[in-house]
Scaffold this motif. Structure first.
Motif, PDB file in Angstrom:
ATOM      1  N   LEU A   1       0.479  -1.407   0.106  1.00  0.00           N
ATOM      2  CA  LEU A   1      -0.168  -0.444   0.563  1.00  0.00           C
ATOM      3  C   LEU A   1       0.864   1.124   0.022  1.00  0.00           C
ATOM      4  CD1 LEU A   1      -2.468   0.995   0.095  1.00  0.00           C
ATOM      5  CD2 LEU A   1      -2.411   1.346   2.634  1.00  0.00           C
ATOM      6  N   LEU A   2       2.098   1.339   0.511  1.00  0.00           N
ATOM      7  CA  LEU A   2       2.739   2.753   0.984  1.00  0.00           C
ATOM      8  C   LEU A   2       3.679   2.760  -0.402  1.00  0.00           C
ATOM      9  CD1 LEU A   2       4.431   2.086   4.585  1.00  0.00           C
ATOM     10  CD2 LEU A   2       3.353   3.733   3.874  1.00  0.00           C
ATOM     11  N   ASP A   3       3.680   1.279  -0.840  1.00  0.00           N
ATOM     12  CA  ASP A   3       4.978   1.679  -2.281  1.00  0.00           C
ATOM     13  C   ASP A   3       3.628   2.306  -3.363  1.00  0.00           C
ATOM     14  OD1 ASP A   3       5.554  -0.370  -5.292  1.00  0.00           O
ATOM     15  OD2 ASP A   3       6.419   1.561  -3.715  1.00  0.00           O
ATOM     16  N   ARG A   4       2.600   1.943  -3.389  1.00  0.00           N
ATOM     17  CA  ARG A   4       1.680   2.613  -4.707  1.00  0.00           C
ATOM     18  C   ARG A   4       1.410   4.413  -3.653  1.00  0.00           C
ATOM     19  NH1 ARG A   4      -3.485   1.046  -6.455  1.00  0.00           N
ATOM     20  NH2 ARG A   4      -3.019   2.053  -7.912  1.00  0.00           N
ATOM     21  N   VAL A   5       1.341   4.799  -2.573  1.00  0.00           N
ATOM     22  CA  VAL A   5       1.639   5.979  -2.002  1.00  0.00           C
ATOM     23  C   VAL A   5       2.551   6.443  -2.740  1.00  0.00           C
ATOM     24  CG1 VAL A   5       0.902   7.608  -0.112  1.00  0.00           C
ATOM     25  CG2 VAL A   5      -0.286   5.924  -0.729  1.00  0.00           C
ATOM     26  N   ARG A   6       3.447   6.165  -2.106  1.00  0.00           N
ATOM     27  CA  ARG A   6       5.081   6.782  -2.769  1.00  0.00           C
ATOM     28  C   ARG A   6       5.448   7.095  -3.744  1.00  0.00           C
ATOM     29  NH1 ARG A   6      10.354   3.761  -2.905  1.00  0.00           N
ATOM     30  NH2 ARG A   6       9.791   1.846  -3.602  1.00  0.00           N
ATOM     31  N   LYS A   7       4.819   6.515  -4.897  1.00  0.00           N
ATOM     32  CA  LYS A   7       4.814   6.500  -6.446  1.00  0.00           C
ATOM     33  C   LYS A   7       3.864   7.561  -6.348  1.00  0.00           C
ATOM     34  CE  LYS A   7       6.801   1.804  -7.324  1.00  0.00           C
ATOM     35  NZ  LYS A   7       6.331   0.957  -7.810  1.00  0.00           N
ATOM     36  N   GLY A   8       2.986   8.029  -6.369  1.00  0.00           N
ATOM     37  CA  GLY A   8       2.226   8.446  -6.462  1.00  0.00           C
ATOM     38  C   GLY A   8       0.990   7.802  -7.063  1.00  0.00           C
TER      39      GLY A   8
END
Lengths: 120, 224
Positions: free
Chosen positions: B80-87
């Motif tokens: 989930l964090l990966d999707r957020v940090r990638k925008g």
């Protein structure tokens, strides 16, 4: 026996890598991130670098590129410690100059096996 | 991978557990602090990267030392964090709250492994929420909203066909944008899952179990 540089921001992982490789007869120096890894590499010649990818400060890919820019490290084997072995990682690592990769979590026996392959 | 020993090399992993638990505690504290203080409307790249890296580190260590439940829960949070940090996803209070709850669950899981008592937390519902949040549509999936970001107030009825083509052509993965995708790499790929078949030839050796792989030497590549 060659000295191996182990770079990982996790002290637990570094200790495990060091313990495993020392048990196999290798000398090991540790670094907690890419900047320290690069400094240790410049300070003395190592025969193999094993580096994590996701680290604060300088990450693994940047460390690999920086090492390959050093004349003394153009041909030294560099292994990436990576949590995934997808095509993107392989392409990125290969482009940066990595020799190969070891997938985390790793079996210490497999680590020794691949180290022997690249050093002997 | 066994929790206590690695049979292949005869190593007792328990000697590293204390350091891992200490590191995991530090990472969880950092995650909690960052999430509590994060500006949801403008989270900042550094903060998101730091939270992601903390989760990633916990996952890596947990997997290495055989704490599968910790590794699995952290993986869900990390994804989930990966999707957020990638925008790809906008940060929301629901995401922050669920990640904070994940941190609490991880503390309980680690306490069990440390032998501090208490039962393992039930995380099925939490994992389901993490996955639901992670499966949300991309923040920029809607062409209209993307174009409206350029020309505010424009509606779909006013968008000429060529505008759609323009927007699509400027996407990072679009054909013709190869040089932008990985300008400082020897070669690069837009679609992270795609790798031209020719690149399999770049592999000199891959362990059958997938544990490691070696790239072909440059001299070998030149000879092809």
């Amino acid at each position: 026996m060659k000295t191996i540089l182990a770079v990982d921001d996790s002290a637990a992982i570094r200790q495990m890598v060091a313990f495993t490789l020392k048990g196999a007869g290798y000398g090991v120096v540790e670094a907690k991130d890419g900047n320290e890894g690069l400094a240790r590499a410049k300070a003395g010649t190592v025969g193999l670098v094993i580096t994590d990818q996701n680290m604060p400060g300088m990450d693994g890919i940047t460390l690999i590129k920086s090492l390959r820019a050093l004349p003394a490290y153009k041909s030294v084997p560099i292994l990436m410690l990576t949590t995934e072995a997808g095509d993107a990682m392989k392409a990125q690592g290969r482009a940066a100059g990595a020799t190969g990769w070891v997938v985390k979590p790793f079996d210490p026996a497999k680590l020794i096996e691949v180290v022997k392959k690249v050093l002997h | 991978m066994r929790t206590e020993t690695s049979a292949g090399a005869g190593i007792d992993m328990r000697q590293f557990h204390a350091v891992f638990f200490e590191e995991a505690d530090e990472h969880l504290a950092a995650m909690e602090s960052l999430l509590v203080d994060i500006d949801i409307t403008n989270p900042g790249e550094d903060a998101l990267k730091a939270v992601f890296r903390a989760a990633h580190s916990i996952k890596g260590g947990a997997g290495t030392f055989g704490f599968a439940d910790v590794s699995e829960l952290t993986h869900e949070a990390e994804t989930l964090l990966d999707r957020v940090r990638k925008g790809e996803l906008g940060l929301t209070s629901a995401i922050v709250d669920t990640l904070l709850e994940s941190g609490d669950a991880l503390k309980l899981q680690l306490a069990v492994h440390r032998g501090d008592g208490g039962g393992a937390p039930e995380v099925a519902a939490l994992v389901a929420r993490l996955r639901t949040l992670c499966d949300s549509p991309r923040a920029d999936d809607d062409l209209e909203s993307r174009f409206a970001a350029i020309i505010p107030g424009l509606t779909s009825g006013e968008l000429p066909a060529c505008a759609y083509a323009l927007i699509e052509s400027e996407a990072p993965g679009a054909a013709g944008n190869e040089e932008q995708a990985g300008a400082d790499e020897a070669f690069g790929f837009f679609d992270e899952g795609a790798m031209p078949a020719a690149h399999d030839a770049l592999l000199a050796e891959e362990d059958a179990s997938g544990a490691y792989g070696l790239f072909a030497a440059p001299a070998a590549l030149a000879a092809r």
